[in-house]
Design an enzyme around this catalytic site. Structure first.
Site, mmCIF file in Angstrom:
data_model
loop_
_atom_site.group_PDB
_atom_site.id
_atom_site.type_symbol
_atom_site.label_atom_id
_atom_site.label_comp_id
_atom_site.label_asym_id
_atom_site.label_seq_id
_atom_site.Cartn_x
_atom_site.Cartn_y
_atom_site.Cartn_z
ATOM 1 C CB THR A 554 53.569 103.137 22.895
ATOM 2 O OG1 THR A 554 53.070 102.564 21.675
ATOM 3 C CG2 THR A 554 54.435 102.109 23.593
ATOM 4 C CE LYS A 681 39.273 108.809 22.650
ATOM 5 N NZ LYS A 681 39.075 109.776 23.703
ATOM 6 N N GLY A 795 41.794 108.849 32.029
ATOM 7 C CA GLY A 795 42.482 108.636 33.308
ATOM 8 C C GLY A 795 43.248 107.328 33.265
#
Ligand code: ADP
Ligand code: ASP
Ligand code: MG
Length: 813
Positions: A554, A681, A795
């Site tokens: 999630t 990140k 992806g």
């Protein structure tokens, strides 16, 4: 000559009786057949006598059921009319007698032990007559006349010498007759008074063993309802399997610790004479079964089997005055022995300041009383603390003679338990080193057994139990990949992955046996329960499954907030969700430390660069002593896709829309456009590289005006085309200079920034197709030529594959 003992489960129905007949008739040599009561009858008899003693007329219903059961079995098992009539009359006579005894109990409302034994013994009296009738030419022998007991305290103990003598006399002429002998198990009589006694629950095995030893039988065969002695109780451990052979000592240890398959005293008579025991399945006679004998070939596994006793209590005596006092132990055990309380686990600290004794729950109160009496003086003076009794516990034993040869078994065992959040309350290792036993909370019993069975390769497969939260594109692909790989992993890696829970934001489905992955969508639709994060946490922790992993696919902060509780309960976490790893540094540190302390894993490789091995590489470099000095990276697959797609024909607003539609961007693409996603990140990478960084510390240069981020998402989409002309002008300019846009994240010595840069043709970031990511790592070792990692950075498929890889690396620990 062989002794064949058939248990209650083998003589419960007409069908099982016909199996018994086939097995016995196939024998060339004469056999002695020992039988238990028909399945469940001893329990019914005990119930009837207790009801009668309590003045409850329901005992009569119990007796009617018993009569009906024996009649039904007799009617279908004995086809010959004359034999059947004679048998029915005999059974009726016994059942009438039983009724009279129970009416007597009802009238007096007392149940003295002598009468309790008498009632209990009816089961074998009845079953032995039925079995004699179905075996052609069989002769029934009366066990009561040759199995003799003597009273010791509250217990009837077999007088072996007398029993052997009487058995030998009873069977002196038997072999010459070549008739099958049928002997009722379980029942005996007192050597003095001649009153009927019994050998304890499961005692038919013992009768058979006494016969085998007295008559020097070639083998004792125990016919039951499982294929043999198994590595664990098959009702608890689904993956348990049959042990081909084991020593008497191993069998003794396992049976003493609750393996019901053989009644423990059974082993002594045959062991003393070196007579092998063969355990066979009445319902699958072709299966080879288990041989128990003196010496066996060492097997492949360090542990032969595990067994357990549920519902026990731990009595603890402690106090400084115990140190060095000679005779404390002997006083404890004499006091317990006087009350016939057996201690099946004793754990004493080397400093002698305390001793803990595991006893059955039923004995706990008496044990406390006798010890309080025995140490009254010391307790009063304070030299010994008041005796502690802890209930609601269970004992587990891991057994195997191979443990003597393998070092570190105990270490591995307790590490494995600890990693699964199971705390050991007391432990003991036999001096013979073929037994490690320990005590845990009762609620942890099933999990403890599973964990040990699994990690000592007693199971054919190692199991990993996953709770998957989030079934969007990544979660959905992950299920498909696991379903596809499952068989192969079982075959080639011996790893069985079960998804035991699937949750979405409002509902979830749980199944400890594993959800069918071909039909998980229907299962979720039809069988789910409503959940919120709190309930999700409670369900998962409540299921208390061994080797479990929470997989977070999630983007929810509420789900990320659950990790700490999962670690506390021995559950590892694999997260595609970046929230926790990029949260406030103190929280990140706390979670990292907690996972390490609890011996579980927290893996989040896919937080950066989807399936690319970036975090693992950084960790490997650091673990091997390298230092990360500088990082430069294009980490946003979304932004890279946007700037690569931007052309004279496709304006900026259209590229954003395409990224959203093709699943490259976050649901709200502004998280990508603002650099927020890249900042997260970069923060995660910098932390993993060893720097204390927070999101606020990252210097961010926006390339889209601020007002685009302050409005609603709808307005944002409306306004977006207004940026197209400006972008196109700058794009054309860059193109003419042979440069390209890259949104670069950089860290040098802990200082972090994100910005849109233009890179020239020679730069390694210049050629970067589609949504690819790239990272350059400059370290002490990779210095003049930085390390470069490049590939798909976004992806669903590659991200799911990265999550899968993290899950697999947990299986490797
Ligand atoms: P019987 O009626 O034949 O005497 P029991 O019920 O006394 O049979 O014993 C057989 C049962 O013991 C099996 O059905 C199984 O459920 C249980 N059991 C517990 N532990 C083990 C084990 N380690 N191996 C095989 N069976 C076990
Ligand atoms: N019928 C007895 C019991 O149920 C003895 C046995 O089955 O071995 O305990
Ligand atoms: Mg039994």
């Amino acid at each position: 000559m062989k002794i064949l003992k058939f248990g209650g489960s083998s003589v419960g129905t007409p069908e099982s009786l016909s199996r018994v007949k086939e097995i016995v008739s196939a024998r060339q040599e004469p056999s002695i057949v020992v039988v238990s009561a028909l399945g469940g009858v001893t329990d019914q008899l005990i119930r009837a006598s207790r009801l009668a003693a309590a003045g409850d007329t329901a005992f009569r219903d119990e007796l009617s059921l018993l009569r009906a059961k024996h009649r039904t079995v007799c009617e279908s098992a004995v086809p010959d009319t004359a034999r059947r009539t004679a048998l029915l009359a005999e059974l009726d006579g016994l059942l009438d007698q039983l009724e009279r005894i129970c009416e007597g109990i009802f009238l007096l409302q007392v149940l003295p032990p002598k009468t309790a034994h008498e009632v209990m013994g009816f089961g074998e009296q009845l079953s032995s007559r039925i079995v004699t009738a179905i075996l052609p030419g069989a002769v029934r022998y009366d066990a009561v006349s040759f199995i003799k007991t003597r009273r010791h305290g509250h217990l009837d103990e077999v007088d072996t010498e007398l029993t052997y003598k009487l058995i030998q006399e009873a069977f002196r002429d038997w072999e010459s007759g070549r008739a099958t002998a049928v002997v009722p198990g379980f029942i005996a009589s007192d050597a003095g008074s001649g009153e009927l006694t019994t050998l304890g629950r499961g005692g038919s095995d013992y009768t058979a063993s006494l016969l085998a030893a007295a008559l020097d039988a070639a083998q004792l065969e125990i016919w039951t309802d499982v294929d043999g002695f198994m590595t664990a109780d098959p009702r608890i451990i689904k993956t348990s399997y049959v042990i081909d052979e084991m020593t008497y000592e191993e069998a003794m240890e396992l049976c003493n610790f609750g393996a019901k398959v053989i009644y423990p005293p059974t082993l002594y008579p045959v062991c003393a004479k070196g007579i092998p025991i063969l355990i066979k399945n009445t319902f699958n006679p072709e299966a080879p079964g288990t041989v128990i004998k003196q010496a066996v070939a060492p097997g492949d596994t360090s542990i032969k089997g595990i067994s357990s006793i549920d519902d026990i209590s731990l009595i603890t005596l402690s106090g400084t005055s115990m140190v060095g006092i000679v005779g404390v132990d002997s006083r404890i055990f004499s006091a317990l022995a006087r009350e016939q309380i057996s201690a099946f686990l004793v754990s004493q600290s080397a400093s002698e300041t305390g001793i803990s004794i595991g006893v059955s729950r039923a004995d706990a109160e008496t044990a406390r009383q006798v010890l309080e009496e025995a140490f009254a003086r010391e307790i009063e003076s304070g030299a010994i603390k008041p005796i502690e009794v802890r209930n609601e516990l269970a004992a587990v034993a891991a057994i195997g003679e191979n443990m003597k040869q393998h070092a570190g078994i105990a270490g591995k065992l307790f590490t494995t338990l600890g990693r699964n959040g199971i705390s050991v309350i007391a432990l003991a290792q036999g001096a013979a080193e073929s037994n490690i036993s320990f005590i845990v909370d009762r609620r942890q019993l099933r999990k403890s057994l599973n964990v040990i069975h699994d990690s000592f390769f007693l199971s054919e497969y190692q199991e990993l139990n996953l709770f998957l939260c989030g079934i969007g594109t990544v979660g959905g692909r992950l299920i498909a990949q696991i379903a596809h790989q499952r068989e192969r992993l079982m075959r080639s890696r011996g790893l069985k992955i079960n998804i035991v829970g699937i949750a979405r934001s409002t509902c979830a489905v749980f199944d400890r046996g594993g959800i069918d992955l071909e039909h998980w969508q229907e299962t979720l639709r039809e069988k789910s329960i409503p959940i919120d994060p709190q309930r999700l946490k409670e369900e998962i922790i409540g299921m208390n499954i061994f080797n479990s992993v929470f997989v977070d696919c999630t983007a929810s902060p509420a789900v990320a907030a659950l990790y700490g509780d999962f670690f506390d309960h021995g559950i590892s976490v694999v997260a595609a969700n970046k929230i926790a790893a990029s949260s406030d540094y103190a929280n990140y540190r706390r979670l990292k430390d907690l996972a390490r302390k609890r011996g579980v894993k927290w893996l989040f490789e896919t937080n950066v660069g989807a399936g690319l091995p970036i975090i693992n590489t950084i960790n490997d470099l650091r673990n091997s002593g390298d230092r990360i000095l500088k990082m430069e990276a294009v980490l946003s697959g979304t932004l890279n896709f946007i700037f690569n797609t931007l052309s004279a024909d496709i304006p900026f607003s259209e590229t954003v829309r395409m990224a959203r539609e093709q699943g490259f961007s976050e649901p709200d693409p502004r998280i990508d456009l603002s650099g927020t996603d890249v900042i997260r990140k970069l923060v995660i990478l910098s932390r993993e590289a060893g720097y204390k960084v927070n999101q606020e510390d990252v210097q961010a240069d926006l390339f889209i005006p601020k007002e685009f981020f302050d409005c609603s998402e709808e307005e944002f989409w409306q306004k977006l085309p207004s940026l197209d002309a400006g972008f196109e002008a700058r794009r054309r300019q860059l193109e003419s200079e042979g440069r390209r846009w890259r949104f670069v994240a950089a860290m040098e010595d802990g200082r972090c920034s994100v910005s849109l840069r233009s890179v020239e043709r020679q730069h390694s970031f210049y050629v970067l197709d589609g949504s690819n990511n790239i990272i350059l790592l400059t370290t002490e070792r990779y210095n003049r030529h930085p390390m470069l990692i490049q590939g798909y950075g976004a992806g669903a498929d590659v991200t799911a594959a990265g999550v899968f890889a993290d899950i697999m690396s947990i299986a490797n620990i």
